[in-house]
Design an enzyme around this catalytic site. Sequence first.
Site, mmCIF file in Angstrom:
data_model
loop_
_atom_site.group_PDB
_atom_site.id
_atom_site.type_symbol
_atom_site.label_atom_id
_atom_site.label_comp_id
_atom_site.label_asym_id
_atom_site.label_seq_id
_atom_site.Cartn_x
_atom_site.Cartn_y
_atom_site.Cartn_z
ATOM 1 C CG ASP A 385 -0.255 -0.317 2.514
ATOM 2 O OD1 ASP A 385 0.864 -0.886 2.507
ATOM 3 O OD2 ASP A 385 -0.829 0.003 3.560
ATOM 4 C CD GLU A 578 7.410 2.276 5.977
ATOM 5 O OE1 GLU A 578 6.309 1.698 5.980
ATOM 6 O OE2 GLU A 578 7.532 3.514 5.817
#
Length: 642
Positions: A385, A578
């Site tokens: 996503d 991340e």
Amino acid sequence: MNTQLKYMLIVSSLIILNSCKQEATKEPIRYSEIMNNLLKQEDTDGDKKITIEDKGPKKFDFINTKGTSSTIEGTYHLSNLLQELAILKEKDTIRLDRVKEMPSYRISRLIKTRYWDNLTRSIDKKGLEKVLGDTKSDVDTLRLYIPHQDSIAFRYFNELENEFSKLKVVKLPEEITPHFVKSINDKPGILNLAYTHKDQQVKGVPFVVPGGRFNEMYGWDSYFESVGLLIDGRADLAIAMAENFSYQIKHYGKILNANRSYYLTRTQPPFFSSLIKEIYEHNHQISKEWISDQLKMVIQEYENVWMQKDVRLTSTGLNRFYGEGVGIPPETEEGHFDVVLKKYADKHELDFNSFVEQYKDERIKDVELDQYFTHDRSMRESGHDTSNRLDAVCADLNTVGLNSSLYKYETDIAYLIKNVFEDNFTVANKKYNAAYWLSKAEQRKKLMNALMWNEQVGVFYDYNFVTKSQAQIESTTNYYPLWAGLCTEDQAASLVKNLFKNLMQKGGLAGTGDIADHSNPNAPQRQWDFPNGWAPHQMMMWRGLLNYGYEEEAQELIYRWLWTITKNAVDYNGTIPEKYDVVNCTHKVYAEYGNVGTEFDYITPSGFGWMNASYQLGISLINKELRSQLDQLTDPDSIFKE
């Protein structure tokens, strides 16, 4: 003893006593002052870090508690000094070996000894404040949702409401529908997880969170984090993750996207069988009873979540992601859907705010927009996503990634039944053997080869079962068959060639080829697309290459990724984020949502979950020669020449 000797002894004693007195009254080293002086001199941009962008002299002298003077030079060593000062207790001494530690050893050590513990949570009296008190929680009410049938947990937490002024304990209804989930979107909260219960005391089973604003247990993140945990001797936490998966399947019907209320209708890519198999292989002494309990939940998830006809099982016999739900996904940043919603506001001849309000209240029905959000939720369920590969089409795709993972479920279940249960396993009065599951895997492989394998290109592609065509987009997920072990040797050779040709960049594998809409300057940069690279893709491809004997190729990809992590940590005060831009080899990613794990003062408290795991896996696999080059930050393009 003669008089002269007595005199000398007396004088010596007085000198020693005076020296001790001076030492006792000597003012102690104030490390806070040292830190302030260091920051004042070296942190020229004032971000409480020392990086290559600071313009200080990159040279600092300080006196340790032992009275020794040391000179620290260079960005990396100065940032290490800052980090060590940040975690130091006043009675301790700065360890120069830690300040001058080789980069790969320092990063790996901190992950093992510091970051995993800082990422660990539990839902119980002791852990509630840390779990509930985050940026996603309502400032006035911290809601904890309890499954309808879990009376023990409801009673326990209900009694804690008196001790936690903001805590609101809510029991979920027996039947959780998409409309119910929508009805509580404006009342978000945490969903309870597994616990042990003894002598009226509840103790939450721990779980590891990704980090930053992600302060909950995520589906596929948890598997990849567990790979690192097993390497680092934290099998206890990997086992705990599995038990939390089982609790979710039992009480919520699925492994959740994450344990937040608005994820009740959505799962994530399936990796539970891989987790159980790896825990077993890591420790053959783990009890058959424990494996049996988890394997039953794996099979329950497989049958009830993934094999639901017309939901996640399609008419082709292959599977898709399907994020059930109603309305606009609530977890996105404000304005995320404005471009889409504006188009439909114009269609209905309404101003933007009026249309959004009426659509949310279901006073306006628009099947086309409903379908768009079904695709969007499905894309989020895929874990990717967001990506242009899946945007506005995901629910129509039998994806290579998902079906590879389910092939691995089938072969993993067969493996565990054969090796742990002597080829005889019973679930709800139904008996299974390995052959049953291997036949399912073989059928899936045949379907994937028929619909997804492109012989001309030599790659698997997602299959659009609506248009009955392959979606010929380059994606790392196209290469999951290497990881799952479902391709032939010839297919593997072709996949490896295309993987390196199409997706390998200087800093590792990109998530996709360049599929951005360059004709539209306002088109969003999707974070799972080129030029960004992600830890789970790297880890799966390393193992996939090793599955088929491509050792040199695996070593190259491992080095490129570890080099990217290491170089950014060296240059930017230990930053472990991340994701990375693997083309420019930087953590400075300006796609949607930014980059979690880059905002901290002095020292990162936890890195980022699956990034930590990828580092530990890479370090466990890389050869000694490349490990040495890594610590020297040798440019990968100078090592791996064509």
